[in-house]
Write a protein that holds these residues in place. Structure first.
Motif, mmCIF file in Angstrom:
data_model
loop_
_atom_site.group_PDB
_atom_site.id
_atom_site.type_symbol
_atom_site.label_atom_id
_atom_site.label_comp_id
_atom_site.label_asym_id
_atom_site.label_seq_id
_atom_site.Cartn_x
_atom_site.Cartn_y
_atom_site.Cartn_z
ATOM 1 N N SER A 41 50.175 39.478 90.390
ATOM 2 C CA SER A 41 49.981 39.942 91.766
ATOM 3 C C SER A 41 48.662 40.612 92.187
ATOM 4 O O SER A 41 48.634 41.337 92.837
ATOM 5 N N MET A 42 47.661 39.806 91.574
ATOM 6 C CA MET A 42 46.388 40.555 91.703
ATOM 7 C C MET A 42 45.613 39.828 92.725
ATOM 8 O O MET A 42 44.336 40.137 93.195
ATOM 9 N N LEU A 43 46.085 38.845 93.423
ATOM 10 C CA LEU A 43 45.263 37.854 94.332
ATOM 11 C C LEU A 43 46.359 37.530 95.565
ATOM 12 O O LEU A 43 47.494 37.624 95.119
ATOM 13 N N TYR A 44 45.756 37.352 96.488
ATOM 14 C CA TYR A 44 46.797 36.953 97.868
ATOM 15 C C TYR A 44 46.065 35.998 98.563
ATOM 16 O O TYR A 44 44.783 35.951 98.629
ATOM 17 N N PRO A 45 46.692 34.808 99.142
ATOM 18 C CA PRO A 45 46.058 33.748 99.788
ATOM 19 C C PRO A 45 45.479 34.340 101.306
ATOM 20 O O PRO A 45 46.049 35.106 101.809
ATOM 21 N N THR A 46 44.230 33.791 101.814
ATOM 22 C CA THR A 46 43.914 34.343 102.857
ATOM 23 C C THR A 46 44.060 33.495 103.977
ATOM 24 O O THR A 46 43.746 33.822 105.126
ATOM 25 N N GLY A 47 44.674 32.366 103.894
ATOM 26 C CA GLY A 47 44.827 31.449 104.976
ATOM 27 C C GLY A 47 43.843 30.654 105.395
ATOM 28 O O GLY A 47 43.988 29.835 106.385
ATOM 29 N N GLU A 48 42.605 30.825 104.751
ATOM 30 C CA GLU A 48 41.292 29.904 105.105
ATOM 31 C C GLU A 48 41.268 28.896 104.035
ATOM 32 O O GLU A 48 40.966 29.286 102.884
ATOM 33 N N SER A 49 41.686 27.695 104.337
ATOM 34 C CA SER A 49 41.654 26.596 103.172
ATOM 35 C C SER A 49 42.750 27.104 102.145
ATOM 36 O O SER A 49 43.771 27.562 102.387
ATOM 37 N N LEU A 50 42.096 27.073 100.998
ATOM 38 C CA LEU A 50 43.041 27.374 99.752
ATOM 39 C C LEU A 50 42.132 28.973 99.135
ATOM 40 O O LEU A 50 42.363 29.059 97.960
ATOM 41 N N VAL A 95 41.462 32.716 98.266
ATOM 42 C CA VAL A 95 42.317 33.826 97.837
ATOM 43 C C VAL A 95 41.273 35.250 97.747
ATOM 44 O O VAL A 95 40.042 34.949 97.897
ATOM 45 N N ALA A 96 41.996 36.239 97.916
ATOM 46 C CA ALA A 96 41.131 37.500 97.801
ATOM 47 C C ALA A 96 41.885 38.362 96.741
ATOM 48 O O ALA A 96 43.039 38.286 96.631
ATOM 49 N N ALA A 97 41.029 39.327 96.269
ATOM 50 C CA ALA A 97 41.540 40.468 95.186
ATOM 51 C C ALA A 97 42.414 41.235 96.012
ATOM 52 O O ALA A 97 42.095 41.983 97.041
ATOM 53 N N ILE A 98 43.470 41.644 95.267
ATOM 54 C CA ILE A 98 44.242 43.040 95.592
ATOM 55 C C ILE A 98 43.811 44.429 94.895
ATOM 56 O O ILE A 98 43.494 44.088 93.796
ATOM 57 N N HIS A 99 43.933 45.478 95.405
ATOM 58 C CA HIS A 99 43.439 46.544 94.460
ATOM 59 C C HIS A 99 44.419 46.774 93.493
ATOM 60 O O HIS A 99 45.514 46.559 93.531
ATOM 61 N N PRO A 100 43.709 46.891 92.071
ATOM 62 C CA PRO A 100 44.631 46.946 90.907
ATOM 63 C C PRO A 100 45.677 48.027 90.925
ATOM 64 O O PRO A 100 46.896 47.423 90.446
ATOM 65 N N GLU A 101 45.724 49.071 91.609
ATOM 66 C CA GLU A 101 46.828 50.040 91.599
ATOM 67 C C GLU A 101 47.982 49.421 92.429
ATOM 68 O O GLU A 101 49.096 49.703 92.069
ATOM 69 N N VAL A 102 47.516 48.615 93.300
ATOM 70 C CA VAL A 102 48.582 48.150 94.205
ATOM 71 C C VAL A 102 49.209 46.673 93.466
ATOM 72 O O VAL A 102 50.333 46.642 93.565
ATOM 73 N N HIS A 146 34.634 37.338 97.942
ATOM 74 C CA HIS A 146 34.129 35.997 98.651
ATOM 75 C C HIS A 146 35.429 35.074 98.778
ATOM 76 O O HIS A 146 35.694 34.004 97.901
ATOM 77 N N PRO A 147 36.264 35.354 99.855
ATOM 78 C CA PRO A 147 37.509 34.691 99.927
ATOM 79 C C PRO A 147 37.333 33.197 100.307
ATOM 80 O O PRO A 147 38.285 32.462 100.044
ATOM 81 N N ARG A 148 36.292 32.784 100.574
ATOM 82 C CA ARG A 148 36.151 31.422 101.037
ATOM 83 C C ARG A 148 35.705 30.538 99.732
ATOM 84 O O ARG A 148 35.690 29.314 99.948
ATOM 85 N N TRP A 149 35.408 31.110 98.562
ATOM 86 C CA TRP A 149 34.930 30.660 97.416
ATOM 87 C C TRP A 149 36.209 29.804 96.625
ATOM 88 O O TRP A 149 37.273 30.241 96.832
ATOM 89 N N GLY A 150 35.756 28.520 96.230
ATOM 90 C CA GLY A 150 36.801 27.854 95.344
ATOM 91 C C GLY A 150 36.487 28.009 94.062
ATOM 92 O O GLY A 150 35.578 28.645 93.616
ATOM 93 N N VAL A 151 37.324 27.162 93.236
ATOM 94 C CA VAL A 151 37.115 27.082 91.756
ATOM 95 C C VAL A 151 35.518 26.826 91.372
ATOM 96 O O VAL A 151 34.966 27.451 90.650
#
Length: 308
Positions: free
Chosen positions: A32-41, A43-50, A2-7
């Motif tokens: 390095s398990m999260l990256y910003p989505t560019g939508e407000s603030l 974030v989205a999860a990155i695959h653990p292996e990456v 849910h990249p639009r979800w905040g805290v």
């Protein structure tokens, strides 16, 4: 997910406090398990292996550097031990005091413990400690702790299977002492107030006596050795990391290294603080994990697997 979800939304979904969620997000970002989505603030999860690949690589490099440094200090310690043996004819100098008998060593140990005002550091190899030795140590340790002296003690992993030693380690920890364990220790050692060190003349024969060193260069090297081993040790009372059935535990890795160095089963057992029967059972477990049909093949496969 849910990249639009905040805290606030995450905290509501997980039924947790917002400060706890912020801390968890900060830690995930650090890994390095999260990256910003560019939508407000968002974030989205990155695959653990990456995401964890870079972190794992950094930790592997740090551990390798520590191992190289530890090997260098251990080699220096071996050279120092040889120098001590060459000084046997000299009973004492300004920086070297030779103790001839077991009784002399015990008396000097008690004196160092009672005279310490800040810190006592100890390597305690040999596996399970005798009840007599534990009973003799208790009043000294109690007196030191009451005086505000920091106690840091390293035992072998094998003492975790001995009731008397584990009870003593628990007693010591409950009173403020710090206890950790490792698969093996290079020698018995006590360092008082980072200025005086007591070492055996012959690490393989404690009856040969001991030396008390005060030379700053020697004591500094021994302090580096202690700190390196301490950082890699497991705190007493903490669960040791679980490994899969196909992965070796630290004690098995240490056994392989001892045998690769040419030590016999008997010597390896003594250095690990284990019985000969347990040591051979441990080697059988290693051979089974590797799918080897002989010890030689186990050594080759262990090297290929990066265990050595």
């Amino acid at each position: 997910m849910h990249p639009r979800w905040g805290v606030a939304e995450i905290a509501q979904e997980l039924r947790a406090g917002q400060s706890e969620i912020r801390g968890a997000l900060d830690k995930l970002a650090e890994l390095s398990m999260l990256y910003p989505t560019g939508e407000s603030l968002g974030v989205a999860a990155i695959h653990p292996e990456v995401g964890l690949a870079g972190y794992i690589h950094r930790r592997e490099m740090e551990i390798h550097a520590q191992q190289v440094e530890l090997a260098s200090v251990q080699a220096a310690t071996a050279e120092l031990a040889a120098a001590y043996a060459a000084q046997r004819a000299q009973h004492s100098t300004m920086s070297l005091e030779r103790l001839e008998s077991v009784d002399e060593v015990r008396v000097r140990l008690s004196e160092l413990a009672r005279d310490a005002s800040r810190e006592l550091l100890a390597f305690m190899p040999g596996g399970a400690q005798s009840q007599e030795a534990l009973d003799a140590s208790r009043p000294l340790d109690e007196e030191s702790l009451a005086a505000g002296v920091t106690l840091r003690t390293l035992y072998l992993d094998s003492v975790r299977n001995d009731r008397a030693t584990t009870e003593y380690a628990r007693w010591l920890s409950e009173r403020g002492g710090q206890v950790r364990t490792v698969p093996s220790l290079p020698l018995r050692m006590l360092i008082a107030d980072r200025s005086v060190a007591l070492l055996p003349i012959d690490p393989e024969d404690t009856r040969a006596g001991a030396v008390v060193m005060q030379a700053p260069g020697v004591v500094t090297a021994l302090l580096v050795l202690f700190d390196l081993v301490w950082e890699q040790a497991t705190p007493f009372g903490a669960e040791r990391p679980n490994s899969s059935e196909d992965e070796p535990v630290p004690q098995e890795i240490t056994l392989l290294k001892l045998l690769a160095q040419g030590h016999t089963d008997e010597v390896a057992a003594r250095k690990l603080g284990l019985s000969l029967r347990t040591t051979r059972r441990l080697m059988a477990s290693i051979t089974a994990k590797l799918g080897a049909r002989s010890r030689f093949e186990a050594g080759v496969l262990a090297a290929q697997a990066g265990w050595l």
